[in-house]
Design an enzyme around this catalytic site. Sequence first.
Site, PDB file in Angstrom:
ATOM      1  N   ASP A 135     -34.337  11.144 -25.532  1.00 31.43           N
ATOM      2  CA  ASP A 135     -35.620  10.968 -26.220  1.00 31.43           C
ATOM      3  C   ASP A 135     -35.503  10.087 -27.465  1.00 31.43           C
ATOM      4  OD1 ASP A 135     -35.448  13.250 -24.606  1.00 31.43           O
ATOM      5  OD2 ASP A 135     -37.084  14.255 -25.659  1.00 31.43           O
ATOM      6  N   GLU A 170     -41.130   9.501 -24.866  1.00 33.72           N
ATOM      7  CA  GLU A 170     -42.330  10.296 -25.155  1.00 33.72           C
ATOM      8  C   GLU A 170     -42.560  10.524 -26.650  1.00 33.72           C
ATOM      9  OE1 GLU A 170     -43.205  14.054 -25.021  1.00 33.72           O
ATOM     10  OE2 GLU A 170     -41.437  14.753 -26.045  1.00 33.72           O
ATOM     11  N   ASN A 171     -41.475  10.417 -27.449  1.00 38.61           N
ATOM     12  CA  ASN A 171     -41.601  10.576 -28.899  1.00 38.61           C
ATOM     13  C   ASN A 171     -41.410   9.258 -29.643  1.00 38.61           C
ATOM     14  OD1 ASN A 171     -42.067  13.341 -29.414  1.00 38.61           O
ATOM     15  ND2 ASN A 171     -39.965  13.796 -28.830  1.00 38.61           N
ATOM     16  N   ASN A 185     -44.242  15.963 -22.984  1.00 41.81           N
ATOM     17  CA  ASN A 185     -45.420  16.671 -23.472  1.00 41.81           C
ATOM     18  C   ASN A 185     -46.206  15.895 -24.530  1.00 41.81           C
ATOM     19  OD1 ASN A 185     -42.926  17.245 -24.847  1.00 41.81           O
ATOM     20  ND2 ASN A 185     -43.986  18.769 -26.072  1.00 41.81           N
ATOM     21  N   HIS A 186     -45.598  14.856 -25.153  1.00 46.00           N
ATOM     22  CA  HIS A 186     -46.300  14.114 -26.204  1.00 46.00           C
ATOM     23  C   HIS A 186     -46.786  12.733 -25.774  1.00 46.00           C
ATOM     24  CE1 HIS A 186     -45.403  17.119 -29.178  1.00 46.00           C
ATOM     25  NE2 HIS A 186     -44.104  16.992 -29.024  1.00 46.00           N
ATOM     26  N   HIS A 215     -38.575  17.080 -18.186  1.00 47.71           N
ATOM     27  CA  HIS A 215     -38.765  17.245 -19.624  1.00 47.71           C
ATOM     28  C   HIS A 215     -39.143  18.702 -19.870  1.00 47.71           C
ATOM     29  CE1 HIS A 215     -39.311  15.306 -23.519  1.00 47.71           C
ATOM     30  NE2 HIS A 215     -40.310  16.144 -23.714  1.00 47.71           N
ATOM     31  N   HIS A 273     -35.971  16.526 -23.762  1.00 51.37           N
ATOM     32  CA  HIS A 273     -36.876  17.292 -24.640  1.00 51.37           C
ATOM     33  C   HIS A 273     -36.169  18.034 -25.765  1.00 51.37           C
ATOM     34  CE1 HIS A 273     -40.314  19.543 -26.117  1.00 51.37           C
ATOM     35  NE2 HIS A 273     -39.694  20.682 -25.898  1.00 51.37           N
ATOM     36  N   HIS A 275     -33.449  17.313 -27.399  1.00 50.63           N
ATOM     37  CA  HIS A 275     -32.813  16.378 -28.339  1.00 50.63           C
ATOM     38  C   HIS A 275     -31.340  16.678 -28.598  1.00 50.63           C
ATOM     39  CE1 HIS A 275     -36.825  14.780 -30.242  1.00 50.63           C
ATOM     40  NE2 HIS A 275     -36.902  14.957 -28.932  1.00 50.63           N
TER      41      HIS A 275
HETATM   42 FE   LIG Z   1     -40.821  16.679 -25.683  1.00 52.65          FE
END
Ligand SMILES: [Fe+2]
Length: 273
Positions: free
Chosen positions: A9, A40-41, A68-69, A152, A177, A179
Site C-alpha cells: 500500500d 488505495e491510500n 476500502n479507501h 485487501h 491493508h 501496512h
Molecule cells: Fe486499506
Amino acid sequence: MFRFMAIGDVTSPTAARALAATLWQVRREYSLDFVTVNAENAGFIIGPPADVALALLDGGADVLTGGNHILQNMSLQATLENDSRILRPANYPDAAPGFGYTVVPAKGLRVLVGNLLGRVHMDPPLDSPFDAAERILAREAGKYDLAFFDFHAEATGEKTALAAFLDGRVTVLFGTHTHVPTADDGVLPKGTGYVSDLGMCGARGGVLGMSEESVLSRYTTGLPTRFAPATGALYADAVIFSIDESKRRTVKTERVTLSLPAPTEPTRKPARR
Ligand SMILES: [Fe+2]
C-alpha cells in the site's frame, strides 16, 4: 520464468511519485515482467488523484489495485470508469464505478488481476470475496493464463482462509491493508504463491505511514484528530513471485524492500482542477 512483483500500500502522493520515479529501474534490476501496486491510500487515506495514479502507471506499474479507501477520492471515479488498469474491489455492488478485475497482456501471456475486499473488521460491508473470486474465475475461464489477486483485508484468518480456497486455482494471492509485511510468503501445496500482507510504501518512522504526533494524540486523548503523513526516508515493501509459465504455478517467492529516492517532479503533468 515469469517474474511478478507486488508492491504494498502506497501511503501518500509523495511516496507514489518517488516510487513512480524509480520503478522502471527496479523492473530492470530485478528482471520483472509484471508489477502491481496497491494504490488505495496513495491520495493519503483516500484513493490517489488521477494524475498520481497515471504517474504510477506511466512509471512502470502494469495494474493498480484498490481497497476500502479507493472510492473515497471522488475525483478518481471518472478515471476508474475509463481505465481498467486501476481496480476497486470486485465485491462492491455492481453499481459502484470502476472495474474489479482486468486482463492485460504481458510476455505473451494473458494476466488476470483481481481485487477483493475482506469482510472481517472492514468497512464498507460488501458481498462475499469468496463468491466474487469464484464468479471472476468462472466468467473468465479460458480467457487468461495467469491469475493474480490482491485481497485487501484486516484479518489474517480471513486471508489464509481465502488462500486455502484459491490454492491451485490462482497463480498468486497476496494480502494488503495492514501496512506491516508478514513473514509467511511462500508457495501453497497446490502451487499458488501467497503472502498474508505485502507491507507498505511510504516514510520510515511514524505509524503505518502517518505522523507519530497525529496518531498518538488520538490514542492518548481519545479525541478525533486530523492525521498527517509521516516524514522521513521513503521505502517500499514488495514480494517477487517467480512463476513457471509452462505449469502456471509459482515456484519461489522473495521478499524485498526498496529504498526510494527523494521525491521528484511528477512524471505526468497534473490535470487541471
Ligand atoms: Fe486499506
